[in-house]
Design an enzyme around this catalytic site. Structure first.
Site, PDB file in Angstrom:
ATOM      1  N   LYS A  78      -6.968 -10.255  12.431  1.00  0.00           N
ATOM      2  CA  LYS A  78      -7.457  -8.794  11.782  1.00  0.00           C
ATOM      3  C   LYS A  78      -8.701  -8.576  11.904  1.00  0.00           C
ATOM      4  CE  LYS A  78      -6.206  -6.192   7.372  1.00  0.00           C
ATOM      5  NZ  LYS A  78      -5.636  -6.493   6.225  1.00  0.00           N
ATOM      6  N   SER A 153      -2.074  -2.811   5.194  1.00  0.00           N
ATOM      7  CA  SER A 153      -3.098  -2.417   6.196  1.00  0.00           C
ATOM      8  C   SER A 153      -3.090  -3.103   7.520  1.00  0.00           C
ATOM      9  CB  SER A 153      -4.495  -2.448   5.412  1.00  0.00           C
ATOM     10  OG  SER A 153      -4.899  -3.958   5.200  1.00  0.00           O
ATOM     11  N   SER A 177      -1.315  -6.153   1.910  1.00  0.00           N
ATOM     12  CA  SER A 177      -1.197  -5.811   3.289  1.00  0.00           C
ATOM     13  C   SER A 177      -0.890  -6.923   4.270  1.00  0.00           C
ATOM     14  CB  SER A 177      -2.676  -5.950   3.545  1.00  0.00           C
ATOM     15  OG  SER A 177      -3.241  -4.414   3.167  1.00  0.00           O
TER      16      SER A 177
HETATM   17  N1  GLN Z   1      -2.218  -0.711   0.419  1.00  0.00           N
HETATM   18  C1  GLN Z   1      -2.909  -1.770  -0.259  1.00  0.00           C
HETATM   19  C2  GLN Z   1      -4.112  -0.847  -0.678  1.00  0.00           C
HETATM   20  O1  GLN Z   1      -4.431   0.048  -0.049  1.00  0.00           O
HETATM   21  C3  GLN Z   1      -3.288  -2.698   0.643  1.00  0.00           C
HETATM   22  C4  GLN Z   1      -4.680  -3.552   0.361  1.00  0.00           C
HETATM   23  C5  GLN Z   1      -4.563  -4.815   1.186  1.00  0.00           C
HETATM   24  O2  GLN Z   1      -3.771  -5.655   0.902  1.00  0.00           O
HETATM   25  N2  GLN Z   1      -5.592  -4.991   1.989  1.00  0.00           N
HETATM   26  O3  GLN Z   1      -4.882  -1.310  -1.485  1.00  0.00           O
END
Ligand code: GLN
Length: 474
Positions: A78, A153, A177
């Protein structure tokens, strides 16, 4: 079967039996990326040159009989995780030109095995999002249906694994995420307990929530990667000294007599799609047939998890992102004075959602509002944790859907931040509690989209959640 379609375990067997070389395996992944990624957009940077150099080195290790479990295995990372000498943007223009001088600890551990890093995957900028549409490098299409989001994400990582562009990926889960995109793309994603894996070299989003974990094609492969990356790290004081169990060995055990809790709040949630509910209920029956005891439980504070998350995470975000000033890292915009330079760099370098979080967090932390928002949210976070503690005295693990629905259309929720936040309703509670959660494919919708089941367990129960996830079969 094409080489890029193999699991880690299959590739290991083939490499060791000299049926193919690491160079051939890596080339198969690179070919798949060049053929397919124009449509998917999973990668921001493809490290083809260094990947082939690493693959040749891996072949030498194998020829000398010095291979380890991940020698010669191609993986993706990532883009919010630092990789030495390979551009790492976190999908934000403010880091468009940033090349880290060091590897995150988990990446170093994998590279030390002789694995091959083939590229950096797209994500919502700095991990902010649930659909990968907050990337400044474009959204990621779901390999099962290109009109749908890959989730977020870590959408690029999930799509890359699901579409066989790599054999596994390493991503970050702050609020879902890893698990939510794994569920949308039909693969396996593990959020480990907070403190199990080192966060050193992960671009911090919300430091008390951030975790790093693998995304794989099978639970078996998950065990292999976790074995390599788990453990205490001197460079991350929040890692725990507890010894790392033998994950693959534990997977062999059955689930007879295991108490699996079904938290009713997750199944009564009004946003849950009936197809998702049915698929998970069917899996619960299968687990029961394998000897598990199914127990109805309640986690009444679940309803506060999203509110707590979206106060605490933006608060930590607003502080962590203060370092992105256009001076020390990344892209610098012009300006008539220093303040102007900061403002312009941040204005141009962050997408809307990142700016929104910085504003919410700054507000929640400001004098006068701190007690009402930040402190209150911290107190409720403790109650959420206790909710889980209580339930784990009644059951060994919990099963829920990973997401209330399967992948949605690109553009469907992007103009409504609240709807996007609510997509995390089932993955967010574990983050406040610091407990592990794994998502595994548990079914398909009639229209052919994957449905994920989530298994959560008490702190450091990675063995247990993997063991149960492994028994979930389509
Ligand atoms: N959907 C979550 C957010 O927007 C995911 C964040 C993450 O795990 N990086 O905060």
């Amino acid at each position: 079967m094409k080489l890029n379609e193999l699991t880690i375990k299959e590739a290991r067997a083939g490499l060791d039996a000299k049926k193919f070389t690491a160079v051939e395996l890596v080339q198969a992944c690179l070919d798949k990326i060049s053929k397919r990624d124009k449509k998917i957009n999973a990668f921001i940077t493809v490290a083809d040159d260094s990947a082939l150099v690493q693959a040749r080195a891996a072949d030498k290790l194998i020829a000398a009989g010095k291979q380890l479990p991940l020698t010669g295995i191609p993986f993706a990372v990532k883009d919010a995780i630092c990789t030495a000498g390979v551009r790492s943007t976190a999908s934000a223009k403010i880091l468009d030109n940033y090349t880290p001088p060091y590897n995150a600890t988990v990446i170093q551990k994998i590279l030390d095995q002789g694995a091959v890093m083939i590229g950096k995957t797209n994500c919502d900028a700095f991990g902010h999002g649930a659909s990968n549409e907050n990337s400044m490098y474009g959204p990621v299409a779901n390999p099962h249906d290109l009109k749908k989001v890959a989730g977020g994400s870590s959408g690029g990582s999930a799509a890359a694994v699901a579409d066989n562009m790599c054999l596994f990926a390493i991503a970050e889960d702050t609020g879902g995420s890893i698990r939510q995109p794994a569920s949308f793309c039909g693969i396996v994603g593990l959020r480990p307990s907070y403190g199990r894996n080192s966060r050193f070299g992960i671009m911090p989003m919300a430091s008390s929530f951030d975790t790093v974990g693998p995304m794989t094609k099978t639970v078996d492969d998950m065990a292999v990667v976790m074995q390599v990356i788990a453990g205490q790290d001197n460079l991350d004081a929040t890692t725990v000294p507890d010894s790392v169990p033998d994950y693959s060995e534990d997977l062999k055990k059955d689930i007879k007599g295991l108490r699996i809790g079904v938290p009713r709040e997750y199944f009564e949630n009004k946003s849950i799609d009936p197809e998702v509910k049915q698929a998970i209920e069917k899996q619960i029956k299968n687990l029961e047939a394998r000897g598990a005891k199914i127990i109805d439980v309640s986690l009444p504070l679940t309803k506060y998890a999203i509110s707590v998350y979206y106060i605490l995470v933006p608060s930590e975000d607003s502080s962590n992102l203060g370092r992105m000033d256009g001076v020390r890292y990344g892209v610098r915009a012009g300006g008539k004075d220093l303040f102007d330079l900061y403002a312009n760099s941040r204005e141009q370098g962050f997408p809307e959602e990142v700016k929104r979080r910085i504003l919410i967090g700054t507000y929640a932390l400001s004098a006068g509002y701190y007690d009402a928002y930040y402190k209150k949210a911290q107190q409720v976070r403790t109650l959420i944790r206790r909710d889980f503690d209580r339930v784990f005295s009644e059951v060994d693990v919990l099963i829920t859907p990973t997401s209330p629905f399967a992948a949605f259309n690109i553009g469907e929720k992007s103009s409504d931040p609240i709807q996007m936040y609510l997509a995390d309703v089932f993955v967010s509670p574990a983050c406040s509690a610091g407990i592990p959660g794994i998502s595994v494919n548990a079914g398909m919708t009639k229209s052919g989209l994957p449905i994920g089941a989530q298994i959560m367990g008490p702190r450091l129960s990675e063995c247990l959640v993997m063991r149960v996830a492994d028994k979930i079969k389509l």
